[in-house]
Design an enzyme around this catalytic site. Structure first.
Site, mmCIF file in Angstrom:
data_model
loop_
_atom_site.group_PDB
_atom_site.id
_atom_site.type_symbol
_atom_site.label_atom_id
_atom_site.label_comp_id
_atom_site.label_asym_id
_atom_site.label_seq_id
_atom_site.Cartn_x
_atom_site.Cartn_y
_atom_site.Cartn_z
ATOM 1 N N HIS A 168 -0.927 2.599 3.200
ATOM 2 C CA HIS A 168 -2.440 2.718 3.870
ATOM 3 C C HIS A 168 -3.113 4.061 3.310
ATOM 4 O O HIS A 168 -2.406 5.055 3.432
ATOM 5 C CB HIS A 168 -2.186 2.812 5.196
ATOM 6 C CG HIS A 168 -2.101 1.287 5.864
ATOM 7 N ND1 HIS A 168 -1.399 0.869 6.808
ATOM 8 C CD2 HIS A 168 -2.706 0.278 5.389
ATOM 9 C CE1 HIS A 168 -1.510 -0.266 7.526
ATOM 10 N NE2 HIS A 168 -2.339 -0.901 6.439
ATOM 11 N N CYS A 264 -2.088 6.453 12.777
ATOM 12 C CA CYS A 264 -1.851 4.881 12.707
ATOM 13 C C CYS A 264 -1.888 4.344 14.276
ATOM 14 O O CYS A 264 -2.035 3.336 14.540
ATOM 15 C CB CYS A 264 -0.639 4.470 12.218
ATOM 16 S SG CYS A 264 -0.287 4.848 10.538
HETATM 17 N N1 ARG Z 1 4.574 -1.316 10.047
HETATM 18 C C1 ARG Z 1 3.427 -1.342 9.874
HETATM 19 C C2 ARG Z 1 2.756 -1.839 8.775
HETATM 20 O O1 ARG Z 1 3.247 -1.770 7.603
HETATM 21 C C3 ARG Z 1 2.677 0.014 10.006
HETATM 22 C C4 ARG Z 1 1.474 0.307 9.938
HETATM 23 C C5 ARG Z 1 0.938 1.777 9.947
HETATM 24 N N2 ARG Z 1 -0.594 1.930 10.154
HETATM 25 C C6 ARG Z 1 -1.178 2.708 9.501
HETATM 26 N N3 ARG Z 1 -2.691 2.639 9.896
HETATM 27 N N4 ARG Z 1 -0.972 3.351 8.337
HETATM 28 O O2 ARG Z 1 1.628 -2.234 8.922
#
Ligand code: ARG
Length: 703
Positions: A168, A264
């Protein structure tokens, strides 16, 4: 309270690592402690509440990642673009987030269900509100960016993520107040790093090291002068302090197990809206069409892989599968790229694969004048070996003299525009040159499958580089082809290095010439010198060809030969004087097979026939190659590369070398007509001659 800063969070009541959708989750299933997670979350909540207002969305059982509200959507003003999760594991969160946004008075925009976008996890506003940085490559599809730009009326800058640990954008990129940027550059491709550097001046860029990056230092919440994160090294804290930021560390190790941290766990719902910022996107989209044996020949795979490797993305709009063995398939593919430069790169390669850029069927190629003779315009289109057509004044014009690494020069003539492949050095100021990839198409034969059987067999050879076991089989086929070409009055050109002589191939190559299998010979000074040395003295570079040992004083032999030929004035005169009576050069002279000896970097001659002006030698090569049906490249890497570049697709090429790297390099023209043979070239030639004998007199060896 209208200008208060607000965040949306979701308590970790149902948080756990239940599945693996990013590399951090691997090995962590059910390994996080709910109590510790709750404790860490509350601490973060507390810290943020000291500086902003926190709204809460109710956690839902069965959706463990709902704590990561950054992925709920992307908010600007009262508008929100709802996330479309890539993974089914998270898609069930969408309705809950949607309900919360609606209940709180937002206008919710929804992307088509097959267009993934993971909200503020992949889209971060510049903290001054000047633009939106949007990530793609793992969770978010590039094609969502133009829609976000339109709905939120903002400028979108697309950044491509290339390291799956930083899947991300918010895991490796954090815009800070005052135009600062905290980020981890290796998580992005080169184009994206360029874009970042163009937008953020060097003194505002805070590039972090991997050690901080893997502690999620970029996954930080910035509220004015405060930066809240899981953990930062002393060095990083100092660097941030130097530019006026205070770091607050709050451990979030339980959430790291799911691949998330401070940022996040929050969604900023108050972003600065600037009146003079409006929708703007650089994302480019084109629709291409491809036709041919797309599956059997692997062309579609290659095309789609290439789009992604170069930083674009695609959607297959239509695929019409040819159901019979002979019938071709047609695919229509939408290709997107973050900007014009990337698109041009992708299109240039796609055109080489035979794709037609559909909208450009209605657009002419872009031509720019040659301002300085011998120099092309910056963006000049670099030609390939494939037959190419250019669209000029609504007409498709075939490019003449197709070759690789040239430019397409267009000249207006009384009978209409003429397009030619030209080397940069030959460009003249009365010409225009094609720039970019618009209005170009290459013509790939679609009938490769339907050609007569022999051609198919040849293409079978083209399926790779042959090693020992396959050499004999390949030789059989080459022999057949050579015979065929000779009987049809065709043309075979040989380019050969001195290794042909050193490995004992001289007599065999000489015989091929004598028997009419070779119509031109290209090489350097050395092959001629050592061939004549062998014919006159029985050595090649001083090594006795019968005994295989160096002879006393042999290292002087080649100089003696050069001197003798120089005295005669030329190789032909040497032959006419009755001095030279066998060998490759002898047969060339006797049978009027033209040869070109291109240069010598050794200061031991050269022969009078050797052309020391390389430009002249190159044009002579090109002239001798014209109309060739087959080229045999025998153990000479540089002459072969030169020859390959001058030769359009469709000419069969056989490259023989003991070094597999050379063979791979040369036979990899992306065309089925080239075949590589990894073997000793002397051995290859002896097998070839034997095989030709067999074809002429099949019962001879049986006796
Ligand atoms: N386990 C979640 C996923 O893989 C973690 C999300 C983390 N969020 C972020 N904005 N980076 O989607």
């Amino acid at each position: 309270m209208t200008d208060a800063i607000r965040f949306l969070m979701c308590a970790p009541d149902h948080y756990d690592v239940d599945y693996v959708i990013n590399p951090w989750m691997e090995g962590n299933i059910h390994k996080s402690s709910r109590d510790r997670a709750a404790d860490q979350w509350h601490k973060l909540h507390h810290v943020i509440k000291d500086h902003a207002i926190v709204d809460l969305v109710a956690p839902e059982k069965g959706w463990p990642d709902m704590v990561f509200t950054a992925n709920a959507g992307l908010v600007l003003g009262t508008n929100v673009v709802l996330s479309r999760f890539l993974h089914p594991e998270r898609q069930g969160e969408e309705p809950y987030f949607k309900a919360w946004f609606e209940a709180n008075g937002y206008t919710v925009y929804e992307l088509p269900s097959d267009l993934p976008f993971e909200g503020a996890g992949d889209a971060l506003f510049d903290r001054e509100g000047r633009w939106l940085w949007a990530g793609y490559g793992f969770r978010t599809e590039l094609d969502s960016h133009p829609m976000i730009a339109k709905w939120l009326d903002t400028e979108v800058l697309s950044l491509r993520l290339v390291d799956n640990r930083f899947y991300h954008l918010d895991t490796c990129f954090c815009p800070l107040k005052g135009g600062y940027l905290l980020y981890y550059p290796p998580a992005f491709d080169a184009y994206s790093n360029h874009l970042i550097e163009r937008r953020v001046p060097a003194e505002k860029r805070i590039a972090i090291a991997e050690a901080d990056a893997v502690n999620f230092a970029c996954n930080a919440v910035n509220i004015n002068e405060i930066v809240i994160m899981n953990n930062a090294s002393a060095g990083l804290k100092q660097r941030l302090a130097d530019v006026g930021f205070t770091v607050i560390e709050t451990p979030l190790t339980e959430f790291l197990k799911a691949g998330g941290a401070a940022k996040c766990l929050t969604l900023r719902t108050t972003e600065p809206v600037l009146a003079d910022v409006h929708a703007r996107v650089t994302v480019q989209t084109r629709t291409i069409q491809m036709q041919g044996h797309l599956l059997d020949a692997g062309i579609l795979n290659r095309a789609l892989d290439l789009v992604v490797e170069r930083g674009g993305s695609f959607k297959v709009l239509n695929f019409n599968l040819g159901v019979e063995r002979q019938s071709t398939s047609i695919a229509e593919v939408r290709v997107s790229a973050p900007d014009r430069d990337v698109m041009e790169d992708i299109m240039t390669d796609l055109i080489e694969l035979g794709a037609v850029d559909r909208p450009t069927e209605e657009r002419d190629a872009v031509l720019e004048p040659v301002l300085l003779a011998g120099v092309g315009p910056d963006d000049f289109y670099v030609t390939t070996i494939y037959p190419t057509e250019v669209r000029i004044n609504g007409q498709w014009v075939r490019v003449q003299g197709q070759r690789m690494d040239g430019a397409i020069a267009v000249l207006d003539t009384p009978t209409g525009p003429v397009a030619r492949c030209k080397l940069l050095r030959d460009l003249t100021t009365d010409e225009k040159v094609v720039v970019g990839a618009q209005g170009l198409r290459t013509v790939r034969k679609v009938d490769e499958r339907t050609k007569q059987t022999r051609a198919e067999e040849f293409s079978f050879m083209g399926s790779g580089v042959s090693s020992e076991r396959r050499v004999e089989l390949v030789v059989e086929q080459i022999a057949w082809e050579l015979r065929h070409i000779r009987d049809q009055g065709g043309k075979v050109v040989v380019t050969a290095g001195p290794v042909v002589i050193h490995t004992g191939g001289s007599q065999h190559l000489a015989r091929l010439i004598r028997e009419g299998y070779v119509q031109a010979l290209l090489g350097g000074n050395a092959i001629a010198v050592h061939d004549m040395e062998q014919a006159m003295m029985g050595t090649s570079l001083g090594v006795d060809m019968k005994q295989g040992v160096p002879v006393h004083g042999g290292h002087r032999h080649h100089l003696k030969i050069i001197n003798t030929v120089r005295r005669h004035g030329s190789i032909a005169q040497f032959v006419e004087a009755g001095q030279l009576q066998r060998g490759v050069m002898y047969e060339c002279v006797k049978h009027q097979v033209p040869f070109c000896l291109a240069g010598s970097i050794r200061d031991d001659g050269p022969l009078p026939d050797t052309e020391m002006d390389l430009l002249k030698a190159q044009s002579e090569y090109a002239r001798l190659l014209e109309g060739a049906d087959m080229i045999l490249m025998l153990s000479t890497m540089l002459h072969s590369i030169g020859v390959g570049n001058m030769t359009p697709a469709g000419v069969k090429m056989v490259c023989v070398d003991i070094n597999p790297a050379v063979v791979t390099k040369l036979s990899d023209r992306g065309s089925i007509e080239s075949v590589g043979v990894v073997t000793d070239v002397g051995l290859f030639l002896s097998l070839l001659v034997k095989q030709l004998d067999q074809l002429t007199n099949p019962y001879a060896t049986a006796v």
